[in-house]
Write a protein that holds these residues in place. Structure first.
Motif, short mmCIF file in Angstrom:
data_model
loop_
_atom_site.label_atom_id
_atom_site.label_comp_id
_atom_site.label_asym_id
_atom_site.label_seq_id
_atom_site.Cartn_x
_atom_site.Cartn_y
_atom_site.Cartn_z
N TYR A 9 32.09 16.73 54.77
CA TYR A 9 32.96 17.58 54.39
C TYR A 9 33.99 16.85 53.22
CZ TYR A 9 38.13 19.00 54.65
OH TYR A 9 39.27 19.26 54.26
N LYS A 13 34.34 18.09 49.30
CA LYS A 13 35.51 18.02 48.68
C LYS A 13 35.96 17.26 47.53
CE LYS A 13 39.91 17.31 51.03
NZ LYS A 13 40.88 17.93 51.85
N HIS A 16 34.01 18.67 44.74
CA HIS A 16 34.87 20.00 44.27
C HIS A 16 35.76 19.71 43.31
CE1 HIS A 16 36.94 23.84 44.62
NE2 HIS A 16 37.93 23.32 45.14
N VAL A 20 36.28 20.72 39.61
CA VAL A 20 37.45 21.34 39.12
C VAL A 20 37.93 20.58 37.88
CG1 VAL A 20 39.89 21.59 39.54
CG2 VAL A 20 38.36 22.43 41.10
N TRP A 70 32.61 27.06 42.08
CA TRP A 70 32.76 28.07 43.04
C TRP A 70 31.81 27.80 44.26
CZ3 TRP A 70 35.41 32.38 44.26
CH2 TRP A 70 36.39 32.86 43.27
N GLY A 73 33.80 25.33 46.44
CA GLY A 73 35.02 25.73 47.01
C GLY A 73 34.49 26.79 48.11
N LEU A 76 33.43 24.90 51.04
CA LEU A 76 34.81 24.24 51.94
C LEU A 76 35.49 25.42 52.40
CD1 LEU A 76 36.06 22.01 49.13
CD2 LEU A 76 35.33 21.19 51.35
N ALA A 77 35.71 26.61 52.08
CA ALA A 77 36.06 27.73 52.60
C ALA A 77 35.48 28.09 53.80
CB ALA A 77 36.09 28.94 51.66
N LYS A 95 45.06 31.47 46.63
CA LYS A 95 44.44 30.50 45.89
C LYS A 95 43.20 31.46 45.44
CE LYS A 95 41.60 26.39 45.43
NZ LYS A 95 41.19 25.19 45.96
N LEU A 96 42.43 32.03 46.03
CA LEU A 96 41.28 32.72 45.86
C LEU A 96 41.45 33.82 44.69
CD1 LEU A 96 38.94 32.88 48.95
CD2 LEU A 96 38.54 31.78 46.89
N VAL A 99 42.21 32.21 41.55
CA VAL A 99 40.85 31.54 40.73
C VAL A 99 40.09 32.57 40.34
CG1 VAL A 99 38.87 30.19 41.34
CG2 VAL A 99 40.99 29.53 42.32
N ILE A 142 47.75 26.76 41.49
CA ILE A 142 46.50 26.46 42.66
C ILE A 142 46.50 25.12 43.35
CG2 ILE A 142 43.92 26.25 42.42
CD1 ILE A 142 43.87 28.17 40.12
N ALA A 146 46.62 24.62 47.32
CA ALA A 146 45.47 23.66 47.79
C ALA A 146 45.98 22.66 48.57
CB ALA A 146 44.56 23.26 46.93
N LYS A 149 49.68 23.91 50.86
CA LYS A 149 49.31 24.97 51.90
C LYS A 149 50.78 25.57 52.54
CE LYS A 149 45.12 22.91 53.36
NZ LYS A 149 44.81 21.90 52.32
C1 HEM Z 1 36.39 28.56 42.73
C2 HEM Z 1 36.83 29.00 43.64
C3 HEM Z 1 37.57 27.92 44.80
C4 HEM Z 1 37.25 28.03 46.02
C5 HEM Z 1 36.61 28.94 46.63
C6 HEM Z 1 38.19 26.70 46.43
C7 HEM Z 1 38.21 26.54 47.79
C8 HEM Z 1 38.83 25.32 48.13
C9 HEM Z 1 38.87 25.01 49.57
C10 HEM Z 1 38.25 25.88 50.79
C11 HEM Z 1 39.54 23.64 49.74
C12 HEM Z 1 39.57 22.77 50.82
C13 HEM Z 1 40.85 22.88 51.68
C14 HEM Z 1 40.70 21.76 52.99
O1 HEM Z 1 39.81 21.56 53.51
O2 HEM Z 1 42.09 21.44 53.44
C15 HEM Z 1 39.80 23.12 48.33
C16 HEM Z 1 40.35 22.08 48.04
C17 HEM Z 1 40.96 21.69 46.77
N1 HEM Z 1 40.87 22.44 45.85
FE1 HEM Z 1 39.67 24.32 45.62
N2 HEM Z 1 38.80 26.00 45.36
C18 HEM Z 1 38.41 26.83 44.27
C19 HEM Z 1 38.68 26.43 43.17
C20 HEM Z 1 39.73 25.36 42.82
C21 HEM Z 1 40.49 25.04 41.57
C22 HEM Z 1 40.19 25.99 40.30
C23 HEM Z 1 41.47 24.04 41.70
C24 HEM Z 1 42.21 23.54 40.74
C25 HEM Z 1 42.57 24.06 39.79
C26 HEM Z 1 41.20 23.57 43.32
C27 HEM Z 1 41.77 22.51 43.56
C28 HEM Z 1 41.52 22.13 44.71
C29 HEM Z 1 42.32 20.60 45.34
C30 HEM Z 1 43.14 19.77 44.42
C31 HEM Z 1 41.78 20.62 46.60
C32 HEM Z 1 41.83 19.67 47.75
C33 HEM Z 1 43.14 19.97 48.44
C34 HEM Z 1 43.41 18.89 49.55
O3 HEM Z 1 42.61 18.72 50.26
O4 HEM Z 1 44.53 18.34 49.78
N3 HEM Z 1 40.24 24.49 43.68
N4 HEM Z 1 39.31 24.07 47.59
#
Ligand code: HEM
Length: 151
Positions: A9, A13, A16, A20, A70, A73, A76-77, A95-96, A99, A142, A146, A149
């Motif tokens: 996991y 992340k 990801h 990003v 994507w 992400g 993770l989703a 967020k989705l 994005v 975004i 993320a 929350k």
């Molecule tokens: C392209 C589609 C995207 C999907 C489906 C997606 C989905 C996710 C998911 C499900 C998490 C995990 C959250 C967790 O486990 O708590 C995550 C983490 C994160 N995403 Fe994305 N994301 C996408 C794009 C982006 C973009 C464009 C950005 C920033 C501009 C971004 C920034 C982040 C950050 C900073 C985290 C870490 C959050 C944390 O753990 O505190 N994501 N994303």
């Protein structure tokens, strides 16, 4: 599917976030290229150079990082239960949506550069400069969704 990434996991992340950053670098820089490209339309030497730079950036940065961001992400989703119908993921839905809009902006940019390659400049430079700021606004929203929350 919840928790299916197991001990991978945090690695997923981290990857990801890395992709990003690559994608955002491209989204910040590419519209700037478009401004220079449009400014150079009257000079026959300029447009081919910008077309080459834009094609390279699409191939090396924008397209691969869009796809990998994507994929990771969505992995993770699934890990946190988006596809299991669980509650408490309002932030992820929001967020989705953002994005998806940002991906639309990506598509618009690429379309605009293809039109510039045909010599068509639909927008004024002022409007193009304004549109340059769009990715920054999206990134702020975004990242707040993320990390904080809020809902
Ligand atoms: C392209 C589609 C995207 C999907 C489906 C997606 C989905 C996710 C998911 C499900 C998490 C995990 C959250 C967790 O486990 O708590 C995550 C983490 C994160 N995403 Fe994305 N994301 C996408 C794009 C982006 C973009 C464009 C950005 C920033 C501009 C971004 C920034 C982040 C950050 C900073 C985290 C870490 C959050 C944390 O753990 O505190 N994501 N994303």
């Amino acid at each position: 599917m919840t928790g299916w990434l197991g001990s991978a996991y945090l690695w997923v992340k981290a990857a990801h976030i890395v992709f990003v950053i690559f994608w955002m670098a491209g989204l910040f820089l590419y519209p700037r290229y478009l401004i220079h490209h449009q400014q150079g339309l009257d000079d026959p030497a300029e447009p081919p150079r910008w077309e080459q730079r834009e094609a390279l950036m699409r191939r090396m940065i924008l397209t691969p990082s869009l796809i990998v961001t994507w994929l990771l992400g969505l992995a993770l989703a699934a890990n946190i239960g988006l596809f299991d119908g669980g509650g408490g993921l309002g932030w992820l839905h929001a967020k989705l949506a953002l994005v998806l809009l940002l991906s639309g902006y990506h598509g618009w940019m690429v379309g605009y550069s293809r039109r510039l390659a045909r010599g068509v400049a639909r927008l004024s430079l002022k409007r193009l400069r304004l549109l340059n700021e769009v990715p920054a606004v999206f990134v702020v929203l975004i990242v707040i969704l993320a990390v904080v929350k809020p809902f």
